[in-house]
Enzyme design. Sequence first.
Site: not given
Length: 511
Positions: A191, A318, A414
């Site tokens: 990320s 995600e 995610h």
Amino acid sequence: MTSVFDTVSGRVRGRAPDRGVVAVLGIPYAEPPFGADRFREPRPRRAWEGVRDCVEYGPVAPQSAELPGAPRWSPGDEDVLGLNVWTPARGSGAENRLLPVLVWIHGGAYTFGSSAQPDFDGTALARAGLVVVTLNYRVGFEGFGHVPAEGDDVCPPNRGLLDQIAALEWVRDNIASFGGAPDQVTVAGQSAGATSVACLMTMDGARGLFRRAIAHSAVGPVFAPELAEDLTRKVATEAGIAATHAALAAASPQALVQASDAVVDGFRQDVHSGRLSWDPVIFGPVADGHLLRADPLELIAAGAAPDIDLLVCHTTQEYWLMDAVGSCAEITSEEELVCFATDFGLPDSLAAGYRRLVPEATVRDVHLAVYGDLSFGEYSNRLAVAHARTGGRTFLSRFARQRGGSGPRVYAWHCADIPFAFGNLAAESVQFLIGGPPTPADHRLSDRMVAAWAGFAAEGDPGWEPADDIVSPGVIKVWGTADPDAGPDFWQDGEALRALWSAFTYRPEQP
């Protein structure tokens, strides 16, 4: 069996070996970035006398987040630039050769997170033959907020990135004492940490400090200077101070954290604030034209780092995580979907193209899929394609493991891939991410992902073929299998999905 190691600043003592691995935690790599050093480049750590006990994680950078299993920041904590090392114990057979090194940069929207999160424990990767380093760096305003110049007194932007470079310099100078090879370093992140990795690939200050890079769910693009300046004015107004060097330096870290949180809340409540109303992130790397010359995607496409091996991964769903934790606005109508697309400058045909791929998808599903690919999936893919096209050795993978069953659906969302890659599925704090206790199939998947990271760090080979300049479907590794009951899988036809993005261009975020 000793757990004492030499560093250029002094000797450190780690924990007693556990499963053949020694953990040395909370080693300071730079001076505390406060007082006269606040908003400055990190300075090398002064030497200490005797042996420093490093058996607990160090303080985390100023932030308001309370993450499961990780320490909180407490006002007054200043010695926040620390790192942790996991290394096979002497006598485990690794003492006669230097091992590949993996340096991990945590994510957290450039605003929260730390190296002390349980999913980042380096034991399993060290058992796979690596020396593992995880690090803290300045986040939020301390690390990325714009601080106006005061005469000749200029505070650099991208201070969080400069902290990461300082940690990599510490690795270069010290890691051999821990059994690591300073010329065989892989820097990895997820990320915000993944985009930090991409930035480091292009920054002159990081040149020569690593030879390989792993980027999971890179998020883009970075900020234009004008946006960083505008956000500083908003934070200063919320804090009740002037947006000047002197006023910001006089404000406490706690005051700036609270003001930043209030600015984020204000954007969430204002539907007319454009992109920032949907899931506001107000700090990040700034394409300042000097330290970071442009967005890393643009620089990599121009051939900034062809000598660095790159392994890219993203998850196939995600943004379902952000929906689950309530951090993004909920969309339930076509009108809201059009508004979302307009705010982000997306082609009119994009949402319709997603719906053609999965006709049964709800408006919510289409929104989450588009938002996730806009923020992470497509940006990550373009990093891989850009690097491959300029001759860089590149590997691309996608994490598609989902979990249905009788409990709540768990998507390939995610952060879900990271406990698998670190081999930390048993940690209680990751149960939400992976949907409960791991199954035998989960453990097998984790073993494969740990081996891929270890193989890439050691030999530049994660176990599948490198990508060509168009990233053909046959060279994309898919981790796990999708549960057909767990949710819509837009990535079943990855070529068609990527074609939908062909008319979209990433540019640094403007006010």
